[in-house]
Design an enzyme around this catalytic site. Sequence first.
Site, PDB file in Angstrom:
ATOM      1  N   TYR A   7       0.863  -1.200   0.000  1.00 30.33           N
ATOM      2  CA  TYR A   7       0.000   0.000   0.000  1.00 30.33           C
ATOM      3  C   TYR A   7       0.890   1.237   0.000  1.00 30.33           C
ATOM      4  CZ  TYR A   7      -4.260   2.653   1.392  1.00 30.33           C
ATOM      5  OH  TYR A   7      -5.333   3.500   1.447  1.00 30.33           O
ATOM      6  N   CYS A   8       0.659   2.134  -0.969  1.00 31.22           N
ATOM      7  CA  CYS A   8       1.354   3.426  -1.040  1.00 31.22           C
ATOM      8  C   CYS A   8       2.870   3.194  -1.073  1.00 31.22           C
ATOM      9  CB  CYS A   8       0.916   4.309   0.123  1.00 31.22           C
ATOM     10  SG  CYS A   8       1.486   6.028   0.013  1.00 31.22           S
ATOM     11  N   VAL A   9       3.629   3.827  -0.173  1.00 29.65           N
ATOM     12  CA  VAL A   9       5.082   3.647  -0.192  1.00 29.65           C
ATOM     13  C   VAL A   9       5.458   2.210   0.166  1.00 29.65           C
ATOM     14  CG1 VAL A   9       5.417   4.419   2.191  1.00 29.65           C
ATOM     15  CG2 VAL A   9       7.285   4.611   0.585  1.00 29.65           C
TER      16      VAL A   9
ATOM     17  N   GLY B 194       3.967  -0.245  -1.111  1.00 34.30           N
ATOM     18  CA  GLY B 194       3.930  -0.859  -2.427  1.00 34.30           C
ATOM     19  C   GLY B 194       5.167  -0.534  -3.243  1.00 34.30           C
TER      20      GLY B 194
ATOM     21  N   PHE C  97      -1.656  -1.159  -3.949  1.00 34.89           N
ATOM     22  CA  PHE C  97      -2.704  -0.173  -3.660  1.00 34.89           C
ATOM     23  C   PHE C  97      -2.099   1.224  -3.781  1.00 34.89           C
ATOM     24  CE2 PHE C  97      -4.941  -3.113  -0.311  1.00 34.89           C
ATOM     25  CZ  PHE C  97      -5.334  -3.974  -1.321  1.00 34.89           C
TER      26      PHE C  97
END
Length: 617
Positions: A354-356, A358, A382
């Site tokens: 998710y985000c960073v 990811g 994500f």
Amino acid sequence: MAEDRKTEGQTGTSADGFTGFDPKSVDPYIVKDPEAFAMNLARSVEQLGKAASAWLAPRESGEKTDMVADPVVDMVKTLSKVSEYWLSDPRRTLEAQTYLMGSFFSMWTRTLQKMGGETVSDPDDVPRNDKRFSDADWVANPFFDFLRQAYFITSNWADRMVRDAEGLDDHTKHKAAFYVRQISSALSPANFVTTNPQLYRETVASSGANLVKGMQMLAEDIIAGKGDLKLRQTDVSKFAVGENIAITPGKVIAQSDVCQVLQYDASTEKVLKRPLLICPPWINKFYVLDLNPQKSFIKWAVDQGHTVFVISWVNPDERHANKDWESYAREGIGFALDTIRQSTGEEDVNAIGYCVGGTLLAATLALHAQEGDKRIRSATLFTTQVDFTYAGDLKVFADEEQIAQMEERMKETGYLDGSKMAMAFNMLRASDLIWPYFVNNYLKGQEPTAFDLLYWNSDSTRMPAANHSFYLRNCYLQNNLTKGEMVLAGKKISLGNVTIPIYNLSTKEDHIAPAKSVFVGSQFFGGDVTYVMSGSGHIAGVVNPPDKGKYQFWTGGPAKGDFDDWVKTAKETPGSWWPHWQAWIEALDGERVPARKTGGKLNSLEEAPGSYVRARA
């Protein structure tokens, strides 16, 4: 309530203007009890003095060094380049002045027409649905109507000065536009008692008691921030991690210097053979995916038959100063994969970032591809950026000068304080995430309501100096990951070596990882990428349970070519993307096995959500 009233004596009011004006309508703006009003003003000044003392104390003791000058200097330098363009040529200067004055003359004419009883519509460039100006008196009262129009004329003119300035590099123009928006948001007449009709009426009606309460809250929030303003967005007393938030049953089954690994208890008799590993961002805490049972992605995944493991990152301090991206890849993702094998006996894993988190997962996959590590068999990202060409307004903070200044500050403590990143994220939507709370808290004197998502948003985390510096330089500044120039473990890594299936989720209104940026990044992986765009933004577009029936998502062909062209031909499906993702996962490998005991042969260290996530910055 004052905000619900209709101004007595006004006639012919409408969304576009009014006909006639009754002087009696100013009655709610006249102080009825001057003595009580003066007393409350004195009390509010006393509370303001306490706030000032709370701000000064840590600075006078040397406990806190103010860094306000750095961003202010950068803002002045940036905007001076815009001014230089317009002032360097007398003809351009006259053009700018003429445009502004012409707009004001038109506004004055409209104001006189309204006061004469005519119905006059706003010009097209004055928004009609800005919720900051929803009170009827912003249109019905000539004084506030004048302020409203003047504000939009001036802010639109400032935007135009930036937009039309030539000879500026893209980064400077981007920064200038961002700074102008921040200034415009801050100087909105909705943010001041004497220029906001609702605030003015409430202040008069309470004889200034709202300001006393507001200044008391301001002092409390500066004390809570240890000398900085810790803007309250929700009633934090209503939540406790592990008690009424982040309560999906599970256990902490392993721990390293940088993370704890959680495994959640199965809720089905059979589970998918491949376990699921979630790598959340360390900029925030993982329980955004487990706010409560009704909207927990983690619980939903468990109920679909996943054996869910989650990395819970440490809230770092000076001991973690040298923990860099390789540390997080090895002691985080690699450590979690080892833990999964020990717990379940499985080598093959589905992973989510998710985000960073990811971005780290994508880089780790590229490293694993070089090293022949094939344990992660599919990856879901994500709102994750791997290419930062279109990274949005966060790029404003990522030039060599600003990063170098941040690195110098981080040397003193070994980390970046979480409040700094939280403020940066809030500034991306200042008109929604800063100023409404400033007005409601400190000018209206109203306690915010309890909202779990905003509680999570306020639960900030620190960032290790080495990790944060690597991230800013390699991603935002140099865009090394998609160039094949990022170095991990002494090796240049390439996303082209990542050939496993990728489910790449963006959100349409994302201010942090724009949908276009995620789309472009999809094209650098070496395997099959399923690009999906969800409705809403960075959080709500992800945390969207199917039973709510909210938003929609778009699917289409490969993420190639122009983003806008892809959107035009994409198929829109109402509701949550979660079932679509589940179908994608099961199509890769739907084999199921009997439900596993949490931890397997490993001893449980503590109950989920663990101690790392409870540490407050």
